[in-house]
Design an enzyme around this catalytic site. Sequence first.
Site, PDB file in Angstrom:
ATOM      1  N   LYS A   1      17.881  39.168  45.421  1.00 56.75           N
ATOM      2  CA  LYS A   1      18.775  40.314  45.606  1.00 56.75           C
ATOM      3  C   LYS A   1      18.042  41.583  46.018  1.00 56.75           C
ATOM      4  O   LYS A   1      18.666  42.528  46.491  1.00 56.75           O
ATOM      5  CB  LYS A   1      19.622  40.563  44.346  1.00 56.75           C
ATOM      6  CG  LYS A   1      20.462  39.349  43.990  1.00 56.75           C
ATOM      7  CD  LYS A   1      21.868  39.656  43.538  1.00 56.75           C
ATOM      8  CE  LYS A   1      22.655  38.357  43.507  1.00 56.75           C
ATOM      9  NZ  LYS A   1      24.046  38.431  43.313  1.00 56.75           N
TER      10      LYS A   1
ATOM     11  N   LYS B   1      23.855  28.078  47.719  1.00 59.48           N
ATOM     12  CA  LYS B   1      24.937  27.913  46.746  1.00 59.48           C
ATOM     13  C   LYS B   1      26.182  28.673  47.214  1.00 59.48           C
ATOM     14  O   LYS B   1      26.077  29.699  47.892  1.00 59.48           O
ATOM     15  CB  LYS B   1      24.487  28.358  45.338  1.00 59.48           C
ATOM     16  CG  LYS B   1      24.413  29.850  45.113  1.00 59.48           C
ATOM     17  CD  LYS B   1      24.455  30.186  43.613  1.00 59.48           C
ATOM     18  CE  LYS B   1      24.684  31.686  43.450  1.00 59.48           C
ATOM     19  NZ  LYS B   1      25.337  32.116  42.262  1.00 59.48           N
TER      20      LYS B   1
ATOM     21  N   LYS C   1      29.908  34.514  45.942  1.00 57.25           N
ATOM     22  CA  LYS C   1      30.839  35.583  46.274  1.00 57.25           C
ATOM     23  C   LYS C   1      30.261  36.470  47.360  1.00 57.25           C
ATOM     24  O   LYS C   1      30.970  37.050  48.155  1.00 57.25           O
ATOM     25  CB  LYS C   1      31.120  36.431  45.027  1.00 57.25           C
ATOM     26  CG  LYS C   1      31.999  35.715  44.036  1.00 57.25           C
ATOM     27  CD  LYS C   1      32.244  36.551  42.802  1.00 57.25           C
ATOM     28  CE  LYS C   1      31.109  36.442  41.834  1.00 57.25           C
ATOM     29  NZ  LYS C   1      31.399  36.979  40.514  1.00 57.25           N
TER      30      LYS C   1
HETATM   31  P1  ATP Z   1      27.383  36.869  43.292  1.00 60.05           P
HETATM   32  O1  ATP Z   1      27.515  36.127  44.564  1.00 60.05           O
HETATM   33  O2  ATP Z   1      28.154  38.158  43.233  1.00 60.05           O
HETATM   34  O3  ATP Z   1      25.978  36.983  42.786  1.00 60.05           O
HETATM   35  P2  ATP Z   1      28.196  34.503  41.871  1.00 60.05           P
HETATM   36  O4  ATP Z   1      29.106  33.822  42.798  1.00 60.05           O
HETATM   37  O5  ATP Z   1      26.823  33.936  41.670  1.00 60.05           O
HETATM   38  O6  ATP Z   1      28.145  36.030  42.200  1.00 60.05           O
HETATM   39  P3  ATP Z   1      28.556  35.143  39.051  1.00 60.05           P
HETATM   40  O7  ATP Z   1      29.543  36.090  38.568  1.00 60.05           O
HETATM   41  O8  ATP Z   1      27.161  35.593  39.109  1.00 60.05           O
HETATM   42  O9  ATP Z   1      28.967  34.578  40.482  1.00 60.05           O
HETATM   43  O10 ATP Z   1      28.615  33.785  38.232  1.00 60.05           O
HETATM   44  C1  ATP Z   1      29.533  33.419  37.259  1.00 60.05           C
HETATM   45  C2  ATP Z   1      29.270  32.000  36.787  1.00 60.05           C
HETATM   46  O11 ATP Z   1      29.484  31.080  37.852  1.00 60.05           O
HETATM   47  C3  ATP Z   1      27.836  31.754  36.315  1.00 60.05           C
HETATM   48  O12 ATP Z   1      27.868  30.892  35.180  1.00 60.05           O
HETATM   49  C4  ATP Z   1      27.188  31.051  37.459  1.00 60.05           C
HETATM   50  O13 ATP Z   1      26.122  30.229  37.057  1.00 60.05           O
HETATM   51  C5  ATP Z   1      28.342  30.235  38.003  1.00 60.05           C
HETATM   52  N1  ATP Z   1      28.191  29.947  39.430  1.00 60.05           N
HETATM   53  C6  ATP Z   1      28.088  30.860  40.419  1.00 60.05           C
HETATM   54  N2  ATP Z   1      27.983  30.245  41.616  1.00 60.05           N
HETATM   55  C7  ATP Z   1      28.036  28.907  41.362  1.00 60.05           C
HETATM   56  C8  ATP Z   1      27.996  27.743  42.186  1.00 60.05           C
HETATM   57  N3  ATP Z   1      27.878  27.841  43.494  1.00 60.05           N
HETATM   58  N4  ATP Z   1      28.073  26.536  41.602  1.00 60.05           N
HETATM   59  C9  ATP Z   1      28.201  26.418  40.255  1.00 60.05           C
HETATM   60  N5  ATP Z   1      28.254  27.479  39.420  1.00 60.05           N
HETATM   61  C10 ATP Z   1      28.171  28.711  39.958  1.00 60.05           C
END
Ligand code: ATP
Length: 330
Positions: A112, A195, A198
């Site tokens: 990040k 992965k 968002k």
């Molecule tokens: P950002 O893209 O804003 O960093 P993010 O999509 O990683 O966000 P978070 O709010 O950080 O989402 O994550 C919330 C939960 O979802 C955490 O437990 C994280 O491990 C899980 N998570 C996020 N992305 C994935 C994914 N692609 N597959 C499985 N679990 C996920």
Amino acid sequence: MKDLVFSGIKPTSVPHLGNYIGAIKQWVDIQKNHRCLFSIVDLHAITVPQDPKEMRQNTLDIAATYLACGIDPARSTIYIQSEVAEHAELAWILGTVTKMGELERMTQFKDKSQKGGRERAGLGLFAYPALMAADILLYDTSAVPVGEDQMQHLELARVIARRFNQEFGETFVIPQALIQKHGSRIMSLQDADKKMSKSDESKSGTIMLDDDADAIRKKIMRAVTDTGGGVYFEPEKKPAVSNLMTIYHHLSGKTMKEIETLYEGKGYGDFKKDLAEIVVDYLGPIREKLETFRREPGELHKVLDAGRDKAKAMAEAKMELVRERVGLGR
Ligand code: ATP
Ligand code: LTN
């Protein structure tokens, strides 16, 4: 007393299918036999730039999603992190027993801060893991259900807890990560090496929980597949198809073997068409509920008020002990 489970999601946008399969879906089962706290971690969200108005809407959307996905407020505590100030207070204290070297090794920080370079990265982004440790340790959490990307942060939370206990006497429970076998890392539909996220620039790689049926169908039909054909679960050789199968498995309840048998001799087109309908049917009711909460947020506010009061009472009790251990105050 039953073990306590804690987890959270950042209000950086509406949650996506990776958040659901990697995190929220497990929470729904876990709450049946554990005391649970599910937070909307807005203090974590602001470690990268957020539009204040959008973030406030996203905060309510995450709460609505928790409820729409089946988190039961009669069993689980749902609340907004910033409404319980003890999180920030404990994060500061834990920051004093966290090493710069440890924070520098965090891959999320490296990822990040890549864009603007280390020199321009915010202190909040750097200290993110100390705040996450505070979230967890504040409630004597024994298990933290998260996706695989959070494993490193969780390991550090354990190190911080042990160090604090050694220095100041037994204070914190050492938490365990709860990571499921399949689905702990759902990949982008456009790039099986990344992965689902968002913050992915390619919107077509991420299925948002409020996508309508058409958007879902388009994204799945356009999803990348692997060369060679054949619907087999082989994450090394067939990462894209294995990712789609993981989604299929989680939303249909079918085992990987059953899915392989079902599509023996069939092409990716048939498989994707069926998968699209499974996702549409599964997410339809969630999206409807989410939209109802958007129109009528009254119930949501009640749940968040009650959640805040409950979390606050627990956090206050723990902070009293922490302050005493550290020697803060009179
Ligand atoms: P950002 O893209 O804003 O960093 P993010 O999509 O990683 O966000 P978070 O709010 O950080 O989402 O994550 C919330 C939960 O979802 C955490 O437990 C994280 O491990 C899980 N998570 C996020 N992305 C994935 C994914 N692609 N597959 C499985 N679990 C996920
Ligand atoms: N860093 C997590 C969100 C998060 C979290 C937590 C998860 C913040 N505090 C405490 C579990 C427990 C993420 O998903 N990016």
